[in-house]
Motif scaffolding. Structure first.
Motif, mmCIF file in Angstrom:
data_model
loop_
_atom_site.group_PDB
_atom_site.id
_atom_site.type_symbol
_atom_site.label_atom_id
_atom_site.label_comp_id
_atom_site.label_asym_id
_atom_site.label_seq_id
_atom_site.Cartn_x
_atom_site.Cartn_y
_atom_site.Cartn_z
ATOM 1 N N ILE A 192 0.846 -1.191 0.000
ATOM 2 C CA ILE A 192 0.000 0.000 0.000
ATOM 3 C C ILE A 192 0.879 1.237 0.000
ATOM 4 C CG2 ILE A 192 -1.793 1.269 1.238
ATOM 5 C CD1 ILE A 192 -2.401 -1.446 2.679
ATOM 6 N N ASP A 193 0.544 2.191 -0.873
ATOM 7 C CA ASP A 193 1.227 3.481 -0.946
ATOM 8 C C ASP A 193 0.190 4.569 -0.704
ATOM 9 O OD1 ASP A 193 2.800 5.690 -1.464
ATOM 10 O OD2 ASP A 193 2.918 5.337 -3.624
ATOM 11 N N VAL A 194 0.329 5.278 0.414
ATOM 12 C CA VAL A 194 -0.605 6.356 0.740
ATOM 13 C C VAL A 194 0.105 7.678 0.502
ATOM 14 C CG1 VAL A 194 -2.025 7.421 2.531
ATOM 15 C CG2 VAL A 194 -1.737 4.938 2.475
ATOM 16 N N GLY A 195 -0.423 8.451 -0.424
ATOM 17 C CA GLY A 195 0.135 9.761 -0.714
ATOM 18 C C GLY A 195 -0.858 10.858 -0.383
ATOM 19 N N GLY A 196 -0.492 12.069 -0.694
ATOM 20 C CA GLY A 196 -1.341 13.210 -0.389
ATOM 21 C C GLY A 196 -2.607 13.277 -1.211
ATOM 22 N N SER A 197 -2.583 12.719 -2.422
ATOM 23 C CA SER A 197 -3.766 12.805 -3.281
ATOM 24 C C SER A 197 -4.338 11.455 -3.686
ATOM 25 C CB SER A 197 -3.442 13.602 -4.544
ATOM 26 O OG SER A 197 -2.421 12.951 -5.284
ATOM 27 N N LYS A 198 -3.542 10.375 -3.531
ATOM 28 C CA LYS A 198 -4.072 9.068 -3.926
ATOM 29 C C LYS A 198 -3.500 7.952 -3.066
ATOM 30 C CE LYS A 198 -0.760 8.326 -7.640
ATOM 31 N NZ LYS A 198 -0.569 8.085 -9.057
ATOM 32 N N VAL A 199 -4.249 6.858 -3.049
ATOM 33 C CA VAL A 199 -3.851 5.624 -2.378
ATOM 34 C C VAL A 199 -3.740 4.567 -3.463
ATOM 35 C CG1 VAL A 199 -4.506 3.873 -0.692
ATOM 36 C CG2 VAL A 199 -5.127 6.254 -0.296
#
Length: 73
Positions: A17-24
């Protein structure tokens, strides 16, 4: 989790899982390191509950794309 630990597990799949500021983003891989499914969604980090819901949704979608379920992770 190291590669050797993953390969020793009985369960056949791993979810990243990659959680960023605008998308997962989530990816499902098998023990041969082959992608089996992936999904992307908006982060929606208005509250911690919204963020957790976004992560759970993307993981579920990636598992569905892999033709799998959480019991195999």
């Amino acid at each position: 989790m190291s590669a050797s630990t993953f390969l020793k597990r009985r369960l056949p799949l791993l979810v990243g899982i990659d959680v960023g500021g605008s998308k997962v983003e989530a990816i499902v891989i098998d023990k041969a390191w082959q992608e089996q499914g992936q999904a992307t969604g908006k982060t929606n980090a208005y509250t911690p509950d919204h963020l957790l819901t976004a992560i759970a949704t993307v993981v579920t979608d990636a598992l569905l794309a892999a033709g799998s379920s959480i019991e195999q992770v």
